[in-house]
Design an enzyme around this catalytic site. Structure first.
Site, PDB file in Angstrom:
ATOM      1  CG  HIS A  32      -2.057   0.957   1.094  1.00 61.14           C
ATOM      2  ND1 HIS A  32      -1.948   2.286   1.376  1.00 61.14           N
ATOM      3  CD2 HIS A  32      -3.314   0.750   0.656  1.00 61.14           C
ATOM      4  CE1 HIS A  32      -3.114   2.862   1.126  1.00 61.14           C
ATOM      5  NE2 HIS A  32      -3.954   1.961   0.685  1.00 61.14           N
TER       6      HIS A  32
ATOM      7  CG  ASP B 117      -8.628  -4.327  -2.506  1.00 61.70           C
ATOM      8  OD1 ASP B 117      -9.792  -4.195  -2.139  1.00 61.70           O
ATOM      9  OD2 ASP B 117      -7.984  -3.444  -3.073  1.00 61.70           O
TER      10      ASP B 117
HETATM   11  N1  CMC Z   1       4.162  -7.497  -4.792  1.00 59.03           N
HETATM   12  C1  CMC Z   1       5.506  -7.482  -4.987  1.00 59.03           C
HETATM   13  N2  CMC Z   1       6.262  -6.373  -4.859  1.00 59.03           N
HETATM   14  C2  CMC Z   1       5.644  -5.241  -4.536  1.00 59.03           C
HETATM   15  C3  CMC Z   1       4.238  -5.179  -4.312  1.00 59.03           C
HETATM   16  C4  CMC Z   1       3.511  -6.365  -4.454  1.00 59.03           C
HETATM   17  N3  CMC Z   1       2.172  -6.363  -4.260  1.00 59.03           N
HETATM   18  N4  CMC Z   1       3.885  -3.907  -3.999  1.00 59.03           N
HETATM   19  C5  CMC Z   1       5.020  -3.198  -4.020  1.00 59.03           C
HETATM   20  N5  CMC Z   1       6.086  -3.995  -4.340  1.00 59.03           N
HETATM   21  C6  CMC Z   1       7.490  -3.587  -4.409  1.00 59.03           C
HETATM   22  C7  CMC Z   1       7.798  -2.838  -5.692  1.00 59.03           C
HETATM   23  O1  CMC Z   1       8.268  -3.694  -6.705  1.00 59.03           O
HETATM   24  C8  CMC Z   1       8.859  -1.868  -5.236  1.00 59.03           C
HETATM   25  O2  CMC Z   1      10.080  -2.538  -5.175  1.00 59.03           O
HETATM   26  P1  CMC Z   1      11.467  -1.744  -5.512  1.00 59.03           P
HETATM   27  O3  CMC Z   1      11.594  -0.684  -4.469  1.00 59.03           O
HETATM   28  O4  CMC Z   1      12.506  -2.809  -5.417  1.00 59.03           O
HETATM   29  O5  CMC Z   1      11.297  -1.190  -6.883  1.00 59.03           O
HETATM   30  C9  CMC Z   1       8.469  -1.522  -3.804  1.00 59.03           C
HETATM   31  O6  CMC Z   1       7.711  -2.674  -3.334  1.00 59.03           O
HETATM   32  C10 CMC Z   1       7.611  -0.280  -3.679  1.00 59.03           C
HETATM   33  O7  CMC Z   1       6.544  -0.386  -4.614  1.00 59.03           O
HETATM   34  P2  CMC Z   1       5.887   0.856  -5.349  1.00 59.03           P
HETATM   35  O8  CMC Z   1       5.137   0.365  -6.534  1.00 59.03           O
HETATM   36  O9  CMC Z   1       6.934   1.906  -5.574  1.00 59.03           O
HETATM   37  O10 CMC Z   1       4.890   1.352  -4.224  1.00 59.03           O
HETATM   38  P3  CMC Z   1       3.640   2.245  -4.433  1.00 59.03           P
HETATM   39  O11 CMC Z   1       3.409   2.920  -3.140  1.00 59.03           O
HETATM   40  O12 CMC Z   1       3.805   3.109  -5.644  1.00 59.03           O
HETATM   41  O13 CMC Z   1       2.485   1.204  -4.777  1.00 59.03           O
HETATM   42  C11 CMC Z   1       0.637  -0.262  -4.608  1.00 59.03           C
HETATM   43  C12 CMC Z   1       1.476   0.819  -3.894  1.00 59.03           C
HETATM   44  C13 CMC Z   1      -0.612  -0.548  -3.775  1.00 59.03           C
HETATM   45  C14 CMC Z   1       0.202   0.261  -5.987  1.00 59.03           C
HETATM   46  C15 CMC Z   1       1.492  -1.528  -4.775  1.00 59.03           C
HETATM   47  O14 CMC Z   1       1.889  -2.018  -3.512  1.00 59.03           O
HETATM   48  C16 CMC Z   1       0.764  -2.622  -5.572  1.00 59.03           C
HETATM   49  O15 CMC Z   1       0.792  -2.600  -6.807  1.00 59.03           O
HETATM   50  N6  CMC Z   1       0.092  -3.585  -4.849  1.00 59.03           N
HETATM   51  C17 CMC Z   1      -0.729  -4.587  -5.519  1.00 59.03           C
HETATM   52  C18 CMC Z   1      -2.054  -3.979  -5.898  1.00 59.03           C
HETATM   53  C19 CMC Z   1      -2.965  -3.783  -4.710  1.00 59.03           C
HETATM   54  O16 CMC Z   1      -3.119  -4.667  -3.888  1.00 59.03           O
HETATM   55  N7  CMC Z   1      -3.598  -2.598  -4.653  1.00 59.03           N
HETATM   56  C20 CMC Z   1      -4.626  -2.305  -3.637  1.00 59.03           C
HETATM   57  C21 CMC Z   1      -4.268  -1.148  -2.769  1.00 59.03           C
HETATM   58  S1  CMC Z   1      -5.345  -1.054  -1.334  1.00 59.03           S
HETATM   59  C22 CMC Z   1      -6.914  -0.689  -1.940  1.00 59.03           C
HETATM   60  C23 CMC Z   1      -7.002   0.660  -2.555  1.00 59.03           C
HETATM   61  O17 CMC Z   1      -6.687   1.662  -1.896  1.00 59.03           O
HETATM   62  O18 CMC Z   1      -7.472   0.751  -3.682  1.00 59.03           O
END
Ligand code: CMC
Length: 428
Positions: A304, A362
């Site tokens: 998240h 989720d």
């Molecule tokens: N699985 C594997 N690696 C992950 C995941 C994951 N679910 N989420 C983040 N990472 C890694 C990512 O690869 C990155 O690694 P590095 O620093 O080595 O490049 C690091 O963790 C940080 O990720 P980010 O994408 O820069 O983080 P963000 O804050 O931009 O993204 C997120 C947050 C929710 C989009 C992301 O965690 C994700 O895609 N999760 C899966 C989708 C999901 O479950 N979304 C629902 C969010 S809660 C409900 C809502 O509010 O809608």
């Protein structure tokens, strides 16, 4: 008010620091460009507060979520969804009299204009219900002209009530249309969530009895999704509303944004992922894929932007999933087995620990909604239904803020510098 100073080249600027009630301070950079000619750069807004708000507070490190100061755990345990709507919209929990009046108003706005039915007929039966919701909610502005004048407080109030009241009806119609069943009209003697369950699952040839445990569980899911401060879809609603667009159009924009798998679409994606993993013994393969930088696969329902701790909504969701499965007599759900095992493995894995990736809301919601009988394509629609109150409360707060102006970010331009047009025959 304290301040910080920023110095670069030969320029120095004092930037005021503002305090909130709780949470990080903010550096007010609103005068930065005028005084220095530079912008700030923050793609994805990871360090940017876009507005002042009194509605929802999140402490992502501690795993805290408050609606108007009340912890989500207390509201989910003791409150109900419509009371939560009132709280988000008005700032305080309603008195018994205020609650009765609010429930009455919402209950008596649940029908949609009969001509709306023709919109549904225009879609293919296999249309994604989120596509239908974007269109139908946007279309509400073509039906309810008497609540689109945003400068009129009464019209704003009527629009809020209409939106909260009609979302379940539209969502149920989208579902019924997809399975070729007739629409079921709302029944005023039922509470909000029981009414929605009935509109989704009743058929004209049989009496439908609402299961109070399922209704309570779904109501709780709605409470958990009601608001989440300035997330992507809420910021979309605020940005759309900042131009003066009518509230129905703004909420349609929010629904479009919510649809994406990184946001509300994650519940659908999480369930598909659990089904793809299939059995606990396949988990290590998927964990390895999630950790592989060259593989785009992510564990859906994990991670998240704000929570760097267990999402407090996920805990409640997990408990609710167990309650629903027990009530429905589902003793062995292979998806739940995979989910529990996956969670355990990921929470101990160095990659997930180091990056603070915990299950989010989720992760368990899909299992619960599937057990209730909803198809995966409806999961994000239910999220939209519940989030509508958050969107509309945030929209209302923005419209009523005297300092509100159109949202207009700037950019760091990295395209071609100025160049002259060449006629087509002279281009190489
Ligand atoms: N699985 C594997 N690696 C992950 C995941 C994951 N679910 N989420 C983040 N990472 C890694 C990512 O690869 C990155 O690694 P590095 O620093 O080595 O490049 C690091 O963790 C940080 O990720 P980010 O994408 O820069 O983080 P963000 O804050 O931009 O993204 C997120 C947050 C929710 C989009 C992301 O965690 C994700 O895609 N999760 C899966 C989708 C999901 O479950 N979304 C629902 C969010 S809660 C409900 C809502 O509010 O809608």
């Amino acid at each position: 008010m304290s301040s910080s100073s920023l110095a670069f080249d030969d320029k120095k600027l004092d930037l005021p620091i503002k305090d909130g009630t709780i949470g990080p301070k903010v550096v007010d950079i609103s005068k930065l460009y005028g005084a220095t000619g530079v912008f700030t750069y923050d793609p994805g807004f990871t360090s940017t507060a876009s507005c002042e708000s009194k509605i929802t507070y999140i402490d992502g490190d501690e795993g805290v979520l408050l609606y108007r100061g009340y912890p989500i755990e207390q509201l989910a345990e003791h409150g109900d969804f419509l009371e939560t709507c009132y709280l988000l919209l008005h700032g305080d929990l309603p008195t018994a009299k205020q609650k009765d009046a609010f429930v009455y108003d919402v209950t008596h706005h649940t029908m949609v204009h009969d001509q709306m039915n023709r919109f549904f007929q225009g879609f293919r039966r296999d249309a994604h219900p989120m596509a239908i919701m974007v269109a139908c909610v946007g279309a509400l502005s073509a039906f309810y002209h008497d609540s689109t004048d945003i400068s009129d407080e009464t019209q704003r109030m009527v629009a809020q009530i209409r939106m909260i009241a009609k979302m379940p009806t539209l969502a149920a119609c989208a579902y019924k249309y997809s399975i070729g069943q007739p629409f079921v009209y709302p029944k005023n003697e039922l509470d909000y969530t029981s009414n929605f369950l009935r509109m989704c699952f009743a058929v004209p040839c049989e009496e439908y009895k609402v299961n109070p445990i399922l209704s309570r569980a779904l109501d709780r899911i709605f409470i958990l999704h009601a608001d989440h401060e300035q997330n992507a879809s809420t910021s979309t609603v605020r940005l759309a509303g900042s131009s003066g667009a009518n509230p129905f159009a703004c909420i349609a924009a929010g629904i479009a944004c919510l649809w994406g798998p990184a946001h509300g679409g994650a519940n659908e994606a999480a369930l598909k992922m659990l089904a793809e993993i299939g059995r606990p013994e396949n988990i290590p393969k998927y964990i390895a894929k999630a950790k592989d930088k060259n593989d785009p696969f992510r564990l859906m329902g994990f991670g998240h932007r704000v929570y760097k701790n267990y999402d407090p909504r996920a805990r409640i969701m997990q408990k609710t999933a167990h309650q629903v499965l027990t009530e429905l007599g589902i003793k062995d759900d292979p998806l739940l087995d995979v989910a529990i095992e996956l969670e355990q493995i990921a929470l101990k894995d160095e990659y997930f620990v180091e990056k603070k990736l915990y299950p989010n809301v989720d992760f368990y919601s899909g299992i619960t909604l599937k057990a209730m009988g909803f198809p995966t394509s409806m999961f994000t629609v239910l999220f939209a239904l519940a989030r509508t109150v958050g969107w509309i409360a945030q929209w209302k707060e923005m419209i009523e803020d005297p300092s509100q102006k159109i949202g207009r970010p700037r950019q760091l331009y990295i395209g071609a510098p100025r160049r002259d047009y060449t006629p087509v025959g002279q281009r190489s």
